[in-house]
Design a protein around this motif. Structure first.
Motif, PDB file in Angstrom:
ATOM      1  N   VAL A  92     -38.631  82.217 100.841  1.00  0.00           N
ATOM      2  CA  VAL A  92     -38.024  83.541 100.683  1.00  0.00           C
ATOM      3  C   VAL A  92     -38.174  84.293 101.993  1.00  0.00           C
ATOM      4  O   VAL A  92     -39.287  84.457 102.512  1.00  0.00           O
ATOM      5  N   ASP A 141     -33.023  86.951 102.680  1.00  0.00           N
ATOM      6  CA  ASP A 141     -32.633  86.802 101.280  1.00  0.00           C
ATOM      7  C   ASP A 141     -32.749  88.125 100.544  1.00  0.00           C
ATOM      8  O   ASP A 141     -31.908  88.463  99.702  1.00  0.00           O
ATOM      9  N   LEU A 142     -33.792  88.884 100.876  1.00  0.00           N
ATOM     10  CA  LEU A 142     -34.057  90.188 100.259  1.00  0.00           C
ATOM     11  C   LEU A 142     -34.468  91.174 101.345  1.00  0.00           C
ATOM     12  O   LEU A 142     -35.101  90.796 102.339  1.00  0.00           O
ATOM     13  N   TRP A 261     -30.101  92.488  98.244  1.00  0.00           N
ATOM     14  CA  TRP A 261     -30.109  91.028  98.274  1.00  0.00           C
ATOM     15  C   TRP A 261     -28.749  90.511  98.706  1.00  0.00           C
ATOM     16  O   TRP A 261     -27.742  91.238  98.679  1.00  0.00           O
ATOM     17  N   ARG A 265     -25.404  83.037  95.942  1.00  0.00           N
ATOM     18  CA  ARG A 265     -26.303  82.574  94.885  1.00  0.00           C
ATOM     19  C   ARG A 265     -27.745  82.619  95.373  1.00  0.00           C
ATOM     20  O   ARG A 265     -28.065  82.164  96.463  1.00  0.00           O
ATOM     21  N   LEU A 266     -28.627  83.185  94.553  1.00  0.00           N
ATOM     22  CA  LEU A 266     -30.036  83.301  94.902  1.00  0.00           C
ATOM     23  C   LEU A 266     -30.805  82.088  94.387  1.00  0.00           C
ATOM     24  O   LEU A 266     -30.634  81.675  93.240  1.00  0.00           O
ATOM     25  N   PRO A 268     -34.235  79.978  93.106  1.00  0.00           N
ATOM     26  CA  PRO A 268     -35.226  80.343  92.080  1.00  0.00           C
ATOM     27  C   PRO A 268     -36.363  81.216  92.613  1.00  0.00           C
ATOM     28  O   PRO A 268     -36.774  82.176  91.963  1.00  0.00           O
ATOM     29  N   VAL A 270     -36.328  83.209  95.311  1.00  0.00           N
ATOM     30  CA  VAL A 270     -35.771  84.522  95.659  1.00  0.00           C
ATOM     31  C   VAL A 270     -35.545  85.349  94.394  1.00  0.00           C
ATOM     32  O   VAL A 270     -35.893  86.534  94.325  1.00  0.00           O
ATOM     33  N   HIS A 271     -34.978  84.702  93.389  1.00  0.00           N
ATOM     34  CA  HIS A 271     -34.717  85.392  92.123  1.00  0.00           C
ATOM     35  C   HIS A 271     -36.022  85.882  91.497  1.00  0.00           C
ATOM     36  O   HIS A 271     -36.089  87.009  90.987  1.00  0.00           O
ATOM     37  N   ARG A 272     -37.079  85.072  91.568  1.00  0.00           N
ATOM     38  CA  ARG A 272     -38.363  85.455  90.977  1.00  0.00           C
ATOM     39  C   ARG A 272     -38.972  86.646  91.707  1.00  0.00           C
ATOM     40  O   ARG A 272     -39.483  87.578  91.085  1.00  0.00           O
ATOM     41  N   ARG A 274     -37.383  88.909  93.517  1.00  0.00           N
ATOM     42  CA  ARG A 274     -36.548  90.081  93.226  1.00  0.00           C
ATOM     43  C   ARG A 274     -36.925  90.671  91.862  1.00  0.00           C
ATOM     44  O   ARG A 274     -37.100  91.891  91.721  1.00  0.00           O
ATOM     45  N   LYS A 275     -37.080  89.810  90.869  1.00  0.00           N
ATOM     46  CA  LYS A 275     -37.434  90.265  89.529  1.00  0.00           C
ATOM     47  C   LYS A 275     -38.804  90.929  89.524  1.00  0.00           C
ATOM     48  O   LYS A 275     -39.012  91.953  88.854  1.00  0.00           O
TER      49      LYS A 275
END
Length: 282
Positions: A92, A141-142, A261, A265-266, A268, A270-272, A274-275
């Motif tokens: 990330v 990514d973020l 972001w 497509r992010l 896994p 990166v998505h985690r 962000r969440k």
């Protein structure tokens, strides 16, 4: 039992000093926010907030609870991350604005690193306009940065909203100078364009006395009484003081910090992350 959702609301009010702004941030009605605080006050047996000179302040009981609330929410988030993230790996690339790197984000990232030791987390600290340029160019990514009032639309979520205020040295008489000396970030850097536009709109003569490339340098220049500047209210720390309201100084807009972001497509990891960031602030 202390309710974690109520504690999140309590911390938001403590930061914004406003029930109304917190209601907007957490997406609930003001009456619902008030009920959460009353529930906490009933549990702890006393008031958490008091009004002084029209402003909302924490009581001594509220100050104590704030420290524990931060710890409880961090432990909660760490537990969830550890349970959910056994197999998470990857990379990330995160950009963080200079002033926000000093705040609660540090604890969130520390929790994430402990929970996901196989994820390579690369963090870059810089000015907002540089971070967003690099995000647009695919180098991040973020990004956690100030939300610009103009420019291209990017996927984002607001993390907090605080007052943008004028700041000067604690014992400064610099507001009497003509033209008004300004300490600022370089061109395109937030909030230079905002403060200059406000000065021009109100016909206030000014000049750039110092240009700084970090919050630490800007604080030092203002503390040395080279000029005044604009900062998010939480960033105005001793030996600086809030200089507004003042007859010579125009009002400034709110200061929003957001999580941005990439539009693609992010992954896994990166998505985690962000969440995790969104959950901690919202």
């Amino acid at each position: 039992m202390l309710d974690l959702d109520c504690l999140r609301t309590f911390l938001s009010i403590a930061e914004t000093a406003s029930f109304t702004r917190t209601a907007h941030i957490v997406g609930r009605t003001q009456s619902a926010i008030s009920m959460q605080i009353k529930r906490l006050e009933a549990i702890i047996g006393g008031k958490l907030f008091e009004r002084q000179s029209g402003s909302l302040r924490l009581t001594s009981r509220g100050e104590t609870l704030r420290d524990y609330a931060v710890q409880l929410l961090q432990v909660n988030e760490e537990a969830l991350e550890r349970v959910r993230g056994f197999e998470l790996s990857g990379k990330v690339r995160l950009g963080v604005s200079d002033d926000f790197a000093e705040g609660p984000l540090g604890g969130i990232l520390s929790t994430f690193r402990k929970a996901h030791s196989r994820v390579n987390l690369e963090i870059t600290v810089s000015l907002t306009h540089e971070l967003l340029d690099m995000l647009d160019n695919g180098r991040f990514d973020l990004v956690v940065a100030k939300k610009p009032s103009a420019g291209p639309e990017r996927p984002c979520a607001v993390l907090n909203c605080v007052d943008l205020v004028w700041a000067c040295a604690a014992q400064s008489a610099i507001l009497d100078q003509e033209p008004l000396p300004i300490v600022s970030f370089p061109e395109r850097a937030y909030p230079r364009d905002i403060l200059i536009a406000a000065l021009k709109k109100h016909g206030i003569r000014w000049h750039i006395a110092a240009t700084c490339y970090s919050v630490a340098a800007l604080r030092a220049a203002v503390a040395a009484d080279w000029g005044i500047s604009a900062l998010a209210r939480p960033a105005v720390l001793p030996p600086l003081r809030v200089a507004s309201p003042h007859p010579r100084l125009p009002a400034l807009p709110k200061c929003e910090t957001a999580l941005f972001w990439s539009s693609g497509r992010l992954g896994p990891a990166v998505h985690r992350l962000r969440k995790s960031v969104l959950a901690a602030f919202q």
